[in-house]
Design a protein around this motif. Structure first.
Motif, PDB file in Angstrom:
ATOM      1  N   HIS A   1      -0.558  -6.552  11.862  1.00 30.91           N
ATOM      2  CA  HIS A   1      -0.601  -5.326  12.068  1.00 30.91           C
ATOM      3  C   HIS A   1      -1.178  -4.603  10.616  1.00 30.91           C
ATOM      4  CE1 HIS A   1       1.886  -5.315  15.393  1.00 30.91           C
ATOM      5  NE2 HIS A   1       2.743  -6.032  14.826  1.00 30.91           N
ATOM      6  N   PRO A   2      -2.161  -3.553  10.397  1.00 32.10           N
ATOM      7  CA  PRO A   2      -2.547  -3.146   9.377  1.00 32.10           C
ATOM      8  C   PRO A   2      -1.321  -2.176   9.002  1.00 32.10           C
ATOM      9  CG  PRO A   2      -3.406  -2.042  11.098  1.00 32.10           C
ATOM     10  CD  PRO A   2      -2.817  -3.169  11.937  1.00 32.10           C
ATOM     11  N   VAL A   3      -1.068  -1.920   7.645  1.00 35.52           N
ATOM     12  CA  VAL A   3      -0.145  -1.123   7.056  1.00 35.52           C
ATOM     13  C   VAL A   3      -0.877  -0.197   5.995  1.00 35.52           C
ATOM     14  CG1 VAL A   3       1.776  -1.023   5.368  1.00 35.52           C
ATOM     15  CG2 VAL A   3       1.616  -2.903   7.136  1.00 35.52           C
ATOM     16  N   ALA A   4      -0.869   1.086   6.303  1.00 39.83           N
ATOM     17  CA  ALA A   4      -1.578   2.162   5.585  1.00 39.83           C
ATOM     18  C   ALA A   4      -1.013   2.260   4.031  1.00 39.83           C
ATOM     19  CB  ALA A   4      -1.352   3.460   6.186  1.00 39.83           C
ATOM     20  N   ASP A   5       0.173   1.967   3.882  1.00 41.08           N
ATOM     21  CA  ASP A   5       0.734   2.156   2.302  1.00 41.08           C
ATOM     22  C   ASP A   5       2.218   1.582   2.250  1.00 41.08           C
ATOM     23  OD1 ASP A   5       0.468   2.572  -0.228  1.00 41.08           O
ATOM     24  OD2 ASP A   5       0.575   4.424  -0.020  1.00 41.08           O
ATOM     25  N   VAL A   6       2.572   1.157   1.177  1.00 41.89           N
ATOM     26  CA  VAL A   6       4.004   0.806   1.031  1.00 41.89           C
ATOM     27  C   VAL A   6       4.592   1.810  -0.085  1.00 41.89           C
ATOM     28  CG1 VAL A   6       5.153  -1.246   0.156  1.00 41.89           C
ATOM     29  CG2 VAL A   6       3.038  -1.490   1.333  1.00 41.89           C
ATOM     30  N   ILE A   7       5.894   2.058  -0.047  1.00 44.66           N
ATOM     31  CA  ILE A   7       6.343   2.966  -0.886  1.00 44.66           C
ATOM     32  C   ILE A   7       7.856   2.155  -1.023  1.00 44.66           C
ATOM     33  CG2 ILE A   7       7.453   5.023  -1.441  1.00 44.66           C
ATOM     34  CD1 ILE A   7       5.659   6.127   1.125  1.00 44.66           C
ATOM     35  N   ARG A   8       7.924   1.936  -2.575  1.00 43.38           N
ATOM     36  CA  ARG A   8       9.318   1.306  -2.852  1.00 43.38           C
ATOM     37  C   ARG A   8      10.351   2.558  -3.122  1.00 43.38           C
ATOM     38  NH1 ARG A   8      10.008  -3.653  -5.272  1.00 43.38           N
ATOM     39  NH2 ARG A   8       7.918  -3.652  -5.799  1.00 43.38           N
ATOM     40  N   ILE A   9      11.288   2.822  -2.306  1.00 45.73           N
ATOM     41  CA  ILE A   9      12.379   3.704  -2.320  1.00 45.73           C
ATOM     42  C   ILE A   9      12.914   4.128  -3.311  1.00 45.73           C
ATOM     43  CG2 ILE A   9      14.290   4.563  -1.137  1.00 45.73           C
ATOM     44  CD1 ILE A   9      13.685   3.388   1.375  1.00 45.73           C
TER      45      ILE A   9
ATOM     46  N   THR B   1       3.923   3.277  -5.172  1.00 49.26           N
ATOM     47  CA  THR B   1       3.313   3.066  -3.835  1.00 49.26           C
ATOM     48  C   THR B   1       2.214   2.194  -4.241  1.00 49.26           C
ATOM     49  OG1 THR B   1       1.489   4.813  -4.471  1.00 49.26           O
ATOM     50  CG2 THR B   1       3.547   5.550  -3.226  1.00 49.26           C
ATOM     51  N   GLY B   2       1.530   1.615  -3.004  1.00 48.33           N
ATOM     52  CA  GLY B   2       0.743   0.549  -3.190  1.00 48.33           C
ATOM     53  C   GLY B   2       1.003  -0.592  -3.617  1.00 48.33           C
ATOM     54  N   GLU B   3      -0.096  -1.278  -4.295  1.00 51.24           N
ATOM     55  CA  GLU B   3       0.272  -2.696  -4.773  1.00 51.24           C
ATOM     56  C   GLU B   3       1.516  -2.895  -5.846  1.00 51.24           C
ATOM     57  OE1 GLU B   3      -2.080  -5.868  -7.734  1.00 51.24           O
ATOM     58  OE2 GLU B   3      -3.325  -3.958  -7.148  1.00 51.24           O
ATOM     59  N   SER B   4       1.712  -1.961  -6.787  1.00 51.83           N
ATOM     60  CA  SER B   4       3.012  -1.893  -7.262  1.00 51.83           C
ATOM     61  C   SER B   4       4.300  -2.048  -6.738  1.00 51.83           C
ATOM     62  CB  SER B   4       3.042  -0.925  -8.456  1.00 51.83           C
ATOM     63  OG  SER B   4       3.047   0.235  -7.969  1.00 51.83           O
TER      64      SER B   4
ATOM     65  N   GLY C   1       7.094 -13.357  -6.855  1.00 58.19           N
ATOM     66  CA  GLY C   1       6.638 -13.591  -5.611  1.00 58.19           C
ATOM     67  C   GLY C   1       5.399 -14.600  -5.605  1.00 58.19           C
ATOM     68  N   LEU C   2       4.497 -14.549  -4.715  1.00 64.33           N
ATOM     69  CA  LEU C   2       3.379 -15.297  -4.367  1.00 64.33           C
ATOM     70  C   LEU C   2       2.372 -14.763  -5.312  1.00 64.33           C
ATOM     71  CD1 LEU C   2       1.668 -17.597  -2.835  1.00 64.33           C
ATOM     72  CD2 LEU C   2       1.203 -15.723  -1.306  1.00 64.33           C
ATOM     73  N   SER C   3       2.021 -13.745  -5.464  1.00 65.16           N
ATOM     74  CA  SER C   3       1.287 -13.118  -6.758  1.00 65.16           C
ATOM     75  C   SER C   3       1.501 -13.756  -8.327  1.00 65.16           C
ATOM     76  CB  SER C   3       1.383 -11.696  -6.704  1.00 65.16           C
ATOM     77  OG  SER C   3       0.805 -10.720  -5.454  1.00 65.16           O
ATOM     78  N   ASP C   4       2.821 -13.643  -8.404  1.00 69.24           N
ATOM     79  CA  ASP C   4       3.377 -14.219  -9.877  1.00 69.24           C
ATOM     80  C   ASP C   4       2.933 -15.703  -9.724  1.00 69.24           C
ATOM     81  OD1 ASP C   4       3.868 -11.709 -10.634  1.00 69.24           O
ATOM     82  OD2 ASP C   4       6.110 -12.292 -10.566  1.00 69.24           O
TER      83      ASP C   4
END
Length: 165
Positions: free
Chosen positions: A124-132, A137-140, A147-150
């Motif tokens: 499923h596409p995800v418009a954005d991510v927000i860390r509460i 938002t976004g990548e950060s 994680g995998l990026s690290d």
């Protein structure tokens, strides 16, 4: 993972060649990988994902019917399935576009038995991510320390350092 009847590992090669078609969403950065799998395979899948640096995931118990036809299955003395709906585990993971294929391959290799009822994966596409906690938002907001990026960055650095030697 299940192998072909001749034991050559044909299914392994098919999984390694798997490529998810994301062309319908050219500008989407994040995707939710939703896996519906056998409940007794969930610990194997979580372990496999975690070992590859996929740390953020949500698991839940769901019931449904598909090709398996709502037939109950037994595993470790427990009967799974009632009311013509079979109990399954659902695993949701939000990842970067570049991680979708990797995550799907890991899930398939850990969840696949080769029998009807192994499950399905939905992207499923995800418009954005927000860390509460931080309002990032976004990548950060999606990125998890360790994680995998690290792991990918560290592996690249190790590879570069080996070339310099």
């Amino acid at each position: 993972m299940a192998q072909s009847s001749n034991g050559t590992g044909t299914l392994d090669k098919e999984v390694d060649a798997l490529s998810v078609n994301l062309t319908a969403f050219p500008i989407v950065e994040f995707f939710r990988v939703e896996a519906i799998i056998r409940p007794w395979r969930l610990p194997l899948v979580v372990r496999a994902l975690s070992s590859k640096g996929i740390l953020g995931m949500t698991a839940s118990t769901v019931k449904g019917a598909g090709v398996q036809g709502g037939k109950k299955e037994r595993y470790s003395g427990t009967e799974h399935g009632s009311d013509n709906l079979v109990e399954k585990a659902r695993l949701d993971i939000v990842v970067f576009r570049t991680q979708v294929n990797t995550v799907c391959r890991i899930i398939i290799k850990a969840a696949q038995t080769g029998e009807i009822g192994d499950g399905k994966i939905f992207i499923h596409p995800v418009a954005d991510v927000i860390r509460i906690r931080t309002n990032e938002t976004g990548e950060s907001a999606e990125r998890m320390e360790g994680g995998l990026s690290d792991i990918s960055v560290l592996s690249s650095r190790d590879w570069l350092e080996e070339d310099d030697a």
